[in-house]
Design an enzyme around this catalytic site. Structure first.
Site, PDB file in Angstrom:
ATOM      1  N   HIS A 171      84.304  72.303  13.539  1.00 37.18           N
ATOM      2  CA  HIS A 171      83.818  71.608  12.330  1.00 37.18           C
ATOM      3  C   HIS A 171      84.289  70.157  12.265  1.00 37.18           C
ATOM      4  CE1 HIS A 171      82.607  75.226   9.932  1.00 37.18           C
ATOM      5  NE2 HIS A 171      83.503  75.831  10.688  1.00 37.18           N
ATOM      6  N   CYS A 222      79.393  75.746  13.921  1.00 37.89           N
ATOM      7  CA  CYS A 222      79.914  77.089  13.653  1.00 37.89           C
ATOM      8  C   CYS A 222      78.777  78.058  13.305  1.00 37.89           C
ATOM      9  CB  CYS A 222      80.994  77.014  12.585  1.00 37.89           C
ATOM     10  SG  CYS A 222      82.126  78.404  12.642  1.00 37.89           S
ATOM     11  N   GLU A 273      83.128  67.852  10.589  1.00 37.52           N
ATOM     12  CA  GLU A 273      82.937  67.327   9.221  1.00 37.52           C
ATOM     13  C   GLU A 273      84.194  67.489   8.374  1.00 37.52           C
ATOM     14  OE1 GLU A 273      81.810  70.068  10.413  1.00 37.52           O
ATOM     15  OE2 GLU A 273      81.877  71.679   8.925  1.00 37.52           O
TER      16      GLU A 273
HETATM   17  N1  LIG Z   1      83.072  78.759   9.794  1.00 36.60           N
HETATM   18  C1  LIG Z   1      81.981  79.403  10.096  1.00 36.60           C
HETATM   19  O1  LIG Z   1      80.876  78.861  10.056  1.00 36.60           O
HETATM   20  C2  LIG Z   1      82.142  80.864  10.404  1.00 36.60           C
HETATM   21  C3  LIG Z   1      80.947  81.489  11.045  1.00 36.60           C
HETATM   22  C4  LIG Z   1      80.897  82.959  10.742  1.00 36.60           C
HETATM   23  N2  LIG Z   1      81.931  83.665  11.402  1.00 36.60           N
HETATM   24  C5  LIG Z   1      79.520  83.505  11.099  1.00 36.60           C
HETATM   25  O2  LIG Z   1      79.381  84.431  11.825  1.00 36.60           O
HETATM   26  O3  LIG Z   1      78.557  82.989  10.610  1.00 36.60           O
END
Ligand SMILES: NC(=O)CC[C@H](N)C(=O)O
Length: 201
Positions: free
Chosen positions: A175, A81, A177
């Site tokens: 994710h 992410c 994890e």
């Molecule tokens: N769950 C996340 O890691 C969100 C990422 C977040 N939207 C970002 O731009 O960093």
């Protein structure tokens, strides 16, 4: 061979969950906040969180250049992410001053799924992971707009790229994890083991 030491960049985000998942995948998992801790790691996870904050803190903690150097030298690295955003060579819509480590020839769009859905789960088929699809947890997740020739697309969801690998760098929009299914972390620890043996998986 002893278990590989895998660091989790521990400046912001869901660090603990990655430490638990890596330990379950038979790695020695350690938080990394200082360049000396990075130097001791055979591989590194960059967690989810807020990529602008992680980027700023990485610079502030003196980790940006050492991290870029290790990634360039082929250290295995896995970003989820916000961590995926950190591994992108280019962000389509960066906040001003937002830097990345880079390592994967891809362009990411931040919060791409978030505009329709704050958060959702979906079954995702990931190349290299056998058995059932992976349960993808997407939280204000980025997607990958495009990849260069050296990056391999490992998964798509809804017509968008959500997992990519380039050499020893792995990135997912979602994710693993958070699900208790450690197959993606096992894939990554296998990459780290192969890299320690001087091979590439
Ligand atoms: N769950 C996340 O890691 C969100 C990422 C977040 N939207 C970002 O731009 O960093």
């Amino acid at each position: 061979m002893t278990a590989p030491v895998i660091g989790v960049l521990a400046l912001q985000g869901d660090v603990r969950e990655h430490l638990v998942a890596l330990a379950a995948a038979d790695a020695v998992a350690r938080p990394v906040r200082r360049p000396e801790e990075l130097a001791e790691a055979d591989g590194l996870v960059i967690p989810g969180g807020e990529s602008t904050t992680i980027s700023k803190l990485t610079v502030l903690f003196g980790l940006m250049e050492p991290l870029r150097a290790r990634v360039r030298a082929g250290m295995p690295v896995y970003g989820t992410c916000a961590g995926m955003i950190m591994l992108a060579d280019k962000i389509l819509d960066p906040r001003s001053g937002q830097e990345t480590v880079g390592g994967i020839d891809m362009i990411v769009r931040r919060n791409a799924f978030g505009r329709q859905n704050e958060s959702f789960e979906a079954a995702v088929e990931v190349k290299g992971i056998s058995g059932d699809p992976v349960e993808g947890v997407f939280i204000r997740a980025p997607w990958v707009e495009s990849v260069g020739a050296s990056a391999e697309v490992l998964a798509e969801h809804g017509g968008h790229i959500v997992a990519v690998r380039q050499g020893n760098a792995l990135a997912t929009s979602f994710h693993p994890e958070l699900t208790g299914d450690h197959r993606v972390h096992r894939l990554f620890t296998d990459m780290v083991r192969a890299s320690r043996r001087g091979e590439s998986l």
